[in-house]
Motif scaffolding. Structure first.
Motif, PDB file in Angstrom:
ATOM      1  N   LEU A 168       0.849  -1.188   0.000  1.00 25.17           N
ATOM      2  CA  LEU A 168       0.000   0.000   0.000  1.00 25.17           C
ATOM      3  C   LEU A 168       0.885   1.239   0.000  1.00 25.17           C
ATOM      4  O   LEU A 168       1.714   1.418   0.890  1.00 25.17           O
ATOM      5  CB  LEU A 168      -0.912   0.024   1.231  1.00 25.17           C
ATOM      6  CG  LEU A 168      -2.054  -0.995   1.285  1.00 25.17           C
ATOM      7  CD1 LEU A 168      -1.541  -2.362   1.765  1.00 25.17           C
ATOM      8  CD2 LEU A 168      -3.150  -0.516   2.223  1.00 25.17           C
ATOM      9  N   TRP A 169       0.691   2.082  -0.999  1.00 25.10           N
ATOM     10  CA  TRP A 169       1.474   3.322  -1.119  1.00 25.10           C
ATOM     11  C   TRP A 169       0.627   4.469  -0.600  1.00 25.10           C
ATOM     12  O   TRP A 169      -0.362   4.855  -1.236  1.00 25.10           O
ATOM     13  CB  TRP A 169       1.876   3.559  -2.570  1.00 25.10           C
ATOM     14  CG  TRP A 169       2.795   2.519  -3.113  1.00 25.10           C
ATOM     15  CD1 TRP A 169       2.453   1.337  -3.697  1.00 25.10           C
ATOM     16  CD2 TRP A 169       4.225   2.560  -3.102  1.00 25.10           C
ATOM     17  NE1 TRP A 169       3.582   0.637  -4.057  1.00 25.10           N
ATOM     18  CE2 TRP A 169       4.687   1.368  -3.707  1.00 25.10           C
ATOM     19  CE3 TRP A 169       5.166   3.492  -2.657  1.00 25.10           C
ATOM     20  CZ2 TRP A 169       6.041   1.081  -3.876  1.00 25.10           C
ATOM     21  CZ3 TRP A 169       6.517   3.214  -2.817  1.00 25.10           C
ATOM     22  CH2 TRP A 169       6.936   2.027  -3.418  1.00 25.10           C
ATOM     23  N   ASP A 170       0.998   5.011   0.543  1.00 25.61           N
ATOM     24  CA  ASP A 170       0.214   6.083   1.137  1.00 25.61           C
ATOM     25  C   ASP A 170       0.146   7.284   0.197  1.00 25.61           C
ATOM     26  O   ASP A 170       1.151   7.676  -0.382  1.00 25.61           O
ATOM     27  CB  ASP A 170       0.823   6.508   2.477  1.00 25.61           C
ATOM     28  CG  ASP A 170      -0.189   7.173   3.381  1.00 25.61           C
ATOM     29  OD1 ASP A 170      -0.475   8.354   3.167  1.00 25.61           O
ATOM     30  OD2 ASP A 170      -0.707   6.503   4.282  1.00 25.61           O
ATOM     31  N   ASP A 175      -2.331  -2.844  -7.294  1.00 28.45           N
ATOM     32  CA  ASP A 175      -2.695  -1.705  -6.443  1.00 28.45           C
ATOM     33  C   ASP A 175      -3.635  -2.216  -5.356  1.00 28.45           C
ATOM     34  O   ASP A 175      -4.827  -2.459  -5.604  1.00 28.45           O
ATOM     35  CB  ASP A 175      -3.379  -0.606  -7.265  1.00 28.45           C
ATOM     36  CG  ASP A 175      -2.405   0.117  -8.189  1.00 28.45           C
ATOM     37  OD1 ASP A 175      -1.207  -0.224  -8.165  1.00 28.45           O
ATOM     38  OD2 ASP A 175      -2.847   1.022  -8.922  1.00 28.45           O
ATOM     39  N   THR A 202      -5.973   5.225  -3.432  1.00 29.14           N
ATOM     40  CA  THR A 202      -5.480   6.305  -2.571  1.00 29.14           C
ATOM     41  C   THR A 202      -5.602   7.656  -3.262  1.00 29.14           C
ATOM     42  O   THR A 202      -6.017   7.760  -4.404  1.00 29.14           O
ATOM     43  CB  THR A 202      -4.015   6.065  -2.177  1.00 29.14           C
ATOM     44  OG1 THR A 202      -3.238   5.890  -3.374  1.00 29.14           O
ATOM     45  CG2 THR A 202      -3.876   4.834  -1.309  1.00 29.14           C
ATOM     46  N   THR A 240      -3.712   6.985   5.117  1.00 26.80           N
ATOM     47  CA  THR A 240      -4.659   5.876   5.193  1.00 26.80           C
ATOM     48  C   THR A 240      -3.990   4.505   5.167  1.00 26.80           C
ATOM     49  O   THR A 240      -4.626   3.495   5.458  1.00 26.80           O
ATOM     50  CB  THR A 240      -5.651   5.938   4.020  1.00 26.80           C
ATOM     51  OG1 THR A 240      -4.937   5.802   2.789  1.00 26.80           O
ATOM     52  CG2 THR A 240      -6.409   7.266   4.010  1.00 26.80           C
ATOM     53  N   SER A 241      -2.713   4.450   4.823  1.00 31.27           N
ATOM     54  CA  SER A 241      -2.074   3.163   4.504  1.00 31.27           C
ATOM     55  C   SER A 241      -1.985   2.219   5.698  1.00 31.27           C
ATOM     56  O   SER A 241      -2.180   1.009   5.555  1.00 31.27           O
ATOM     57  CB  SER A 241      -0.673   3.401   3.939  1.00 31.27           C
ATOM     58  OG  SER A 241       0.139   4.098   4.873  1.00 31.27           O
ATOM     59  N   GLY A 292      -3.859  -1.134   5.692  1.00 33.86           N
ATOM     60  CA  GLY A 292      -2.966  -2.283   5.719  1.00 33.86           C
ATOM     61  C   GLY A 292      -3.271  -3.214   6.871  1.00 33.86           C
ATOM     62  O   GLY A 292      -3.248  -4.450   6.732  1.00 33.86           O
ATOM     63  N   ALA A 296       2.857  -1.377   4.274  1.00 32.29           N
ATOM     64  CA  ALA A 296       2.321  -0.023   4.131  1.00 32.29           C
ATOM     65  C   ALA A 296       3.484   0.953   4.023  1.00 32.29           C
ATOM     66  O   ALA A 296       4.299   1.055   4.953  1.00 32.29           O
ATOM     67  CB  ALA A 296       1.432   0.337   5.318  1.00 32.29           C
ATOM     68  N   ILE A 343       4.562   4.701   3.970  1.00 32.40           N
ATOM     69  CA  ILE A 343       4.003   5.998   4.356  1.00 32.40           C
ATOM     70  C   ILE A 343       5.114   7.038   4.438  1.00 32.40           C
ATOM     71  O   ILE A 343       6.207   6.768   4.946  1.00 32.40           O
ATOM     72  CB  ILE A 343       3.250   5.887   5.707  1.00 32.40           C
ATOM     73  CG1 ILE A 343       2.547   7.201   6.056  1.00 32.40           C
ATOM     74  CG2 ILE A 343       4.166   5.416   6.833  1.00 32.40           C
ATOM     75  CD1 ILE A 343       1.556   7.073   7.195  1.00 32.40           C
TER      76      ILE A 343
END
Length: 642
Positions: free
Chosen positions: A72-74, A113, A117, A122-123, A127, A145, A147
């Motif tokens: 997950l890419w913040d 993905d 986002t 939110t990551s 996550g 995650a 961030i």
């Protein structure tokens, strides 16, 4: 796209990346950087942050196995390398273009993905939700995650960390803090990198756990000895690293390490992948890495339009027309010169909201609260109780995050807080996460709150003067981009609250418009008059709440045909307000057509193209007018000709 990318052209999925030798990865990183610069120089985008995360993206996909493992890419603005490595290389030139790739991560765009986002912080929460769901399904896949340090200023990140570190449940989550701001000496960085790679080794982790269990098993003194040993380890790590905060959340902390050293990144990620507890890896990166202009000016190249690669100079056409943000910032300085109670508050967006001149002129009265919109609103409420006039300048899309605070902390007590909503309406290439299409609806329902929108940049100035003079909560909403091009008055004046203005008069049609829709309404009225001999009364409503019933109702009653236009969702917006007052006064005979965004999210693309697509331009008003008049059009034409 750069033509010389022999390694990148081999990669159509992360599986292809894993076929490369480690020695080839630095060359791949250079090719990715060149490709990102080439494309963003044409399409615009978030350049500096994505350039800084190239090695991180390579290392993550070299070690983990997406889409089974989840990354997950913040925010998603640092994920361009991730897009290039996950099957979107050939599509990459369409980045942020109408119908092309999103500028952020998007689940519907790629199976790689893991989360859609656009807003920050939110990551970790998302996550953790994915990690817990995988545990319930007995799925051993890993969740990572990523961030940025800026996103760590938001409370949501710490809420996610707090639950992740809850010792009552086993949680397997890897958080990577991509830190591009902290300054650390080379010696400490080298020591920290060595310690992190050593501490993360699986054999040492097993030994630590076994030794811990042994200490705790010692009769009478075991628990005390164990706690002493634990504190000693933590004290040593805290002495050479900034990890105390994360250890307090029960994360196993490693770092800081050089985020551009691929060998170190891959080694530590391989070790961390074997761990089954919350882990935070602190990675130091440089924003704009590899492109000199972005390294020197990372703020400008954070989100940039098309530019010349050699010089870094923006390619926008020269114009003397200021944008709404600039006019707002200039007017804030003028008002503050005359009133020392005016305060400026923003949430990590001083450049984006035009408040840099204010921050330089009045540093003691300028407050950047970080990515913490909720806190910013309540902070402003506190200042208002002491007699100040705080102006909270936040993008419309981000003010959504502080909805409870607007109601609970500002409007219940009628506190004089001004909400300056930049980027109201369609914003363009950033897409559905960033369009400000809901503010008129979610603000209009709140008691005690006045909501207004200017027809042009000059009216924006007078509305801001009105807002700071008003003794209660008030919201001022204005669009992204250049103004209409009108002259700016030297003297500022206030506008009577709830008072609309008539711009043209005609007996065939009543067009009620607000904000950016006013200019389109004026153009449409001119076309209707010239091409169809239909004469329209055009009203600049100015206020979404309260509406000018004394002006609107008699006009609607006498003309009988009304078109409303707003750059907002139709549900609960300006047009809904018009329908409500007509119903309340028993005027069911009035035919109303509302123009706005139907019940859907608007995708990314140029502002003018999207306005055309969603029926928010002059042509759409003309079409609606002709449809509304129907059979009466021929009669009107005959009357006008005679």
């Amino acid at each position: 796209m750069s033509s010389f990318t022999p390694l990148l052209k081999k990669i159509n999925s992360p599986a292809d990346l894993k076929q490369l030798k480690r020695s080839e990865l630095p060359e791949l990183a250079e090719e990715i950087r060149n490709t990102i610069v080439d494309v963003v120089s044409v399409s615009g985008g978030h350049l500096a942050s994505s350039l800084g995360a190239v090695e991180l993206g390579i290392a993550l996909h070299y070690v983990f196995d997406t889409p089974n493992d989840k990354i997950l890419w913040d925010v998603g603005h640092q994920a361009y390398a991730h897009k290039l490595l996950t099957g979107r290389r050939d599509q990459f030139p369409t980045l942020r273009r109408h119908g092309g790739l999103s500028g952020f991560t998007k689940r519907s765009e790629s199976e790689h993905d893991a989360f859609t986002t656009g807003h920050s912080s939110t990551s970790i929460s998302a996550g953790l939700g994915i990690a817990c769901a995988k545990r319930l399904k007995k799925d051993p896949a890993k969740v990572v995650a990523v961030i940025g340090d800026g996103s760590m200023t938001a409370g949501l990140a710490y809420e996610g960390m707090n639950q992740t570190g809850d010792t009552h449940n086993d949680k397997d989550l890897i958080v990577i803090l991509n830190d591009n701001e902290m300054s650390i000496s080379h010696n400490v960085g080298a020591i920290s990198s060595l310690l992190s790679r050593t501490f993360s080794a699986s054999k040492l982790q097993i030994m630590r756990k076994e030794f811990g269990e042994f200490l705790k098993s010692l009769p009478r003194i075991g628990e005390n000895v164990y706690q002493l040993a634990k504190r000693s380890e933590e004290s040593f790590k805290t002495f050479v690293t900034p990890g105390m905060l994360f250890e307090a959340f029960n994360f196993e902390y490693f770092g800081p390490i050089d985020g551009h050293n691929l060998d170190h990144l891959i080694d530590i990620l391989k070790n961390i992948k074997k761990m089954d507890e919350p882990v935070l890896l602190h990675v130091l990166t440089k924003k704009g890495k590899g492109y000199r202009q972005a390294e020197q000016n990372p703020v400008y190249f954070h989100g940039v339009g098309s530019f010349d690669i050699d010089t870094g100079i923006c390619r926008k056409k020269a114009t003397d027309i200021p944008n709404y943000t600039e006019v707002f910032g200039q007017t804030m300085v003028e008002l503050a010169q005359k009133d020392d109670k005016i305060i400026a508050v923003t949430a990590a967006m001083p450049e984006g909201t035009g408040l840099v001149p204010f921050s330089k002129a009045y540093p003691d009265r300028f407050f950047d609260v970080g990515i913490a919109e909720q806190h910013g609103v309540t902070f402003a409420a506190g200042m208002a109780t002491e007699g100040f006039r705080p102006v909270v300048a936040i993008y419309s899309t981000f003010l959504q995050r502080a909805y409870d605070q607007i109601i609970h902390d500002v409007c219940i007590e009628k506190l004089p807080v001004v909400f300056a909503l930049d980027r109201g309406g369609i914003v363009g290439e950033d897409g559905p996460t960033h369009h400000g299409l809901f503010d008129l609806s979610f603000l209009r329902s709140i008691p005690n709150l006045v909501v207004m929108a200017p027809k042009d940049e000059n009216e924006l100035r007078h509305m801001l003067a009105t807002a700071v003079a008003f003794n209660g909560p008030i919201a001022l909403r204005y669009p992204r981009g250049r103004g209409v091009g009108v002259d700016l008055d030297d003297e500022l004046s206030t506008i009577p609250i709830g008072k609309a203005e008539i711009l043209s008069q005609g007996d065939d049609l009543l067009i009620l418009a607000v904000g950016s829709g006013v200019d389109e309404a004026v153009c449409a009225a001119a076309l209707l008059s010239k091409n169809h001999q239909i004469q329209s009364t055009v009203v600049n409503a100015r206020f979404i709440k309260p509406l000018d019933e004394a002006l609107i109702l008699p006009l609607a009653d006498s003309i009988g045909r009304v078109i409303t236009i707003e750059e907002n969702t139709l549900a609960g917006g300006f047009g809904s307000g018009i329908l409500e007052i007509l119903a309340d006064h028993g005027m069911g005979h009035v035919h109303v057509k509302r123009l706005g965004v139907n019940d859907r999210f608007v995708e990314h693309g140029p502002q003018n193209s999207l306005r055309c697509d969603y029926g928010l331009d002059a042509a759409a008003i003309v079409k609606a007018a002709l449809e509304m008049l129907g059979q009466k059009e021929s009669e009107l034409l005959r009357i006008h000709h005679n």
